[in-house]
Write an enzyme that holds these catalytic residues in place. Sequence first.
Site, PDB file in Angstrom:
ATOM      1  N   TYR A   1       0.814  -1.216   0.000  1.00  0.00           N
ATOM      2  CA  TYR A   1       0.000   0.000   0.000  1.00  0.00           C
ATOM      3  C   TYR A   1       0.848   1.267   0.000  1.00  0.00           C
ATOM      4  O   TYR A   1       0.378   2.334  -0.351  1.00  0.00           O
ATOM      5  CB  TYR A   1      -0.939   0.025   1.215  1.00  0.00           C
ATOM      6  CG  TYR A   1      -2.045  -1.013   1.163  1.00  0.00           C
ATOM      7  CD1 TYR A   1      -1.945  -2.122   0.352  1.00  0.00           C
ATOM      8  CD2 TYR A   1      -3.188  -0.868   1.922  1.00  0.00           C
ATOM      9  CE1 TYR A   1      -2.942  -3.077   0.304  1.00  0.00           C
ATOM     10  CE2 TYR A   1      -4.200  -1.813   1.884  1.00  0.00           C
ATOM     11  CZ  TYR A   1      -4.068  -2.922   1.071  1.00  0.00           C
ATOM     12  OH  TYR A   1      -5.064  -3.853   1.035  1.00  0.00           O
TER      13      TYR A   1
ATOM     14  N   LYS B   1       3.666 -15.519   2.986  1.00  0.00           N
ATOM     15  CA  LYS B   1       3.708 -16.304   1.743  1.00  0.00           C
ATOM     16  C   LYS B   1       5.184 -16.583   1.480  1.00  0.00           C
ATOM     17  O   LYS B   1       5.756 -16.229   0.443  1.00  0.00           O
ATOM     18  CB  LYS B   1       3.040 -15.487   0.624  1.00  0.00           C
ATOM     19  CG  LYS B   1       2.785 -16.224  -0.654  1.00  0.00           C
ATOM     20  CD  LYS B   1       1.687 -17.261  -0.566  1.00  0.00           C
ATOM     21  CE  LYS B   1       1.573 -18.009  -1.876  1.00  0.00           C
ATOM     22  NZ  LYS B   1       0.816 -19.261  -1.771  1.00  0.00           N
TER      23      LYS B   1
ATOM     24  N   ASP C   1      -2.771 -18.379   1.830  1.00  0.00           N
ATOM     25  CA  ASP C   1      -3.849 -19.119   1.150  1.00  0.00           C
ATOM     26  C   ASP C   1      -4.419 -20.187   2.084  1.00  0.00           C
ATOM     27  O   ASP C   1      -5.643 -20.371   2.182  1.00  0.00           O
ATOM     28  CB  ASP C   1      -3.377 -19.717  -0.181  1.00  0.00           C
ATOM     29  CG  ASP C   1      -1.959 -20.275  -0.124  1.00  0.00           C
ATOM     30  OD1 ASP C   1      -1.259 -20.054   0.885  1.00  0.00           O
ATOM     31  OD2 ASP C   1      -1.547 -20.958  -1.078  1.00  0.00           O
TER      32      ASP C   1
ATOM     33  N   ASP D   1      -5.780  -7.087   5.344  1.00  0.00           N
ATOM     34  CA  ASP D   1      -6.968  -6.426   4.801  1.00  0.00           C
ATOM     35  C   ASP D   1      -7.960  -7.488   4.310  1.00  0.00           C
ATOM     36  O   ASP D   1      -9.157  -7.465   4.627  1.00  0.00           O
ATOM     37  CB  ASP D   1      -6.517  -5.526   3.634  1.00  0.00           C
ATOM     38  CG  ASP D   1      -7.578  -4.533   3.229  1.00  0.00           C
ATOM     39  OD1 ASP D   1      -8.656  -4.519   3.853  1.00  0.00           O
ATOM     40  OD2 ASP D   1      -7.340  -3.768   2.281  1.00  0.00           O
TER      41      ASP D   1
ATOM     42  N   ASP E   1     -11.653  -9.045   6.252  1.00  0.00           N
ATOM     43  CA  ASP E   1     -12.981  -8.997   5.630  1.00  0.00           C
ATOM     44  C   ASP E   1     -13.605 -10.392   5.609  1.00  0.00           C
ATOM     45  O   ASP E   1     -14.805 -10.561   5.830  1.00  0.00           O
ATOM     46  CB  ASP E   1     -12.894  -8.466   4.194  1.00  0.00           C
ATOM     47  CG  ASP E   1     -13.025  -6.939   4.151  1.00  0.00           C
ATOM     48  OD1 ASP E   1     -12.763  -6.299   5.186  1.00  0.00           O
ATOM     49  OD2 ASP E   1     -13.386  -6.405   3.089  1.00  0.00           O
TER      50      ASP E   1
END
Length: 380
Positions: free
Chosen positions: A139, A187, A219, A243, A247
């Site tokens: 970001y 990851k 994942d 993020d 959610d």
Amino acid sequence: MQILLLPGDGIGPEVVAGAKRVLEAVAAAFGHQFTFREELIGGAALRRGLPPLPESTLAAARAADGILLGAVGDPEFDTGDSSRRPEAALLKIRRELNLYANLRPARVWAGLEDAGPLKPEVLAGTDMLIVRELTGGLYYGEPRGISEDGNSAHNTMRYSRMEIERIARRAFDAARGRLQRVTSVDKANVLETSRLWRQVVIDVARDYPDVRLDHMYVDACAMKIALAPSSFDVILTENLFGDILSDEAGAIVGSLGLLPSASLGDGGALFEPVHGSAPDIAGKNAANPIGAIASAAMLLRHALGLNTEADIVEHAIETVLRAGLRTRDLVTNGAPSVGTGAMAAAIAAAIAQQRGADSEERRAAPSTRSARSGRAATRP
Ligand code: NAD
């Protein structure tokens, strides 16, 4: 105590009004003086010809004891360069106040076990805290951009040891007040930033021998949140992964509208519901204010140090949900529901009632402390 309200866009003003009502109920019940100040942010500022984060808003944010934000985002400003978008305000205020730690608790509220898409027995006992790094990663990384011909684009994922270490410490500290388990999500099989992330987290863990650490690829973590959400305690992860995972966590506990968050730095603190401005339901008195109200509870706890008051707000939310009160996002097939204002009013009333009951209890048995559980207090 100065509380800055930043209602912002879409449903932001509606849910912030609900949270303010609850804070006023807390002030009345406990005899506190909260001074509220309101400033513009996001599309609301752009509409007045101001930048998404006006200087006056930033100055008020620096001066406040706690900041409660609604949401930013307005389809009218979806085109144009990214610095003139409402969302730019969020990135800027986080960076300016150095709010690097985002705490996102996701738990199943009693009475809402069947409100989400999972079977109630799978969801039962879910109570996780996602600790998301907030000022690094994709970001913010430079260089970033779109090529002149518009046919390619790039962003940069970058993390330093210092950035990883300070967020890891936040997660381990939080785990000490909970079930003492941290799952670090990365990851590392593909990304160099993740390999550094994992190494630094392992280094930090040496200072927390009482906390159990495990590692999971993002994942696999996304899958496990859907299959066995109650297996998590604290999830520690970087900006983009956090993020997305938060959610997902919101969706499984019933509604994105239920989720609060706290963004903390070494000085300032900002509290906001996890959801966005929800333009599809804005102005319809249909937004669930619980995410904003639970964010106000986090403000009481983390910014003002008012733990009992924070507990009582969370207890009041639980009381009204147990009583069967539902906003539209929590019902299916046209079952009865209440509006944003009615839900906030019910929670405010439950606070006054609970406080009254606590006083009665103290009068009856002055040496006995309230039997109300301290679980929420120990689980930030
Ligand atoms: P959103 O969170 O606004 O909405 C997603 C869905 O959830 C919608 O169907 C919405 O109606 C529903 N929803 C969200 N909050 C709710 C609530 N409190 N009660 C009931 N239902 C609720 O996400 P989006 O639609 O992807 O984004 C809309 C705008 O918000 C965009 O401009 C986006 O950039 C912005 N946004 C802002 C923030 C923030 O301010 N922190 C976060 C996410 C998105």
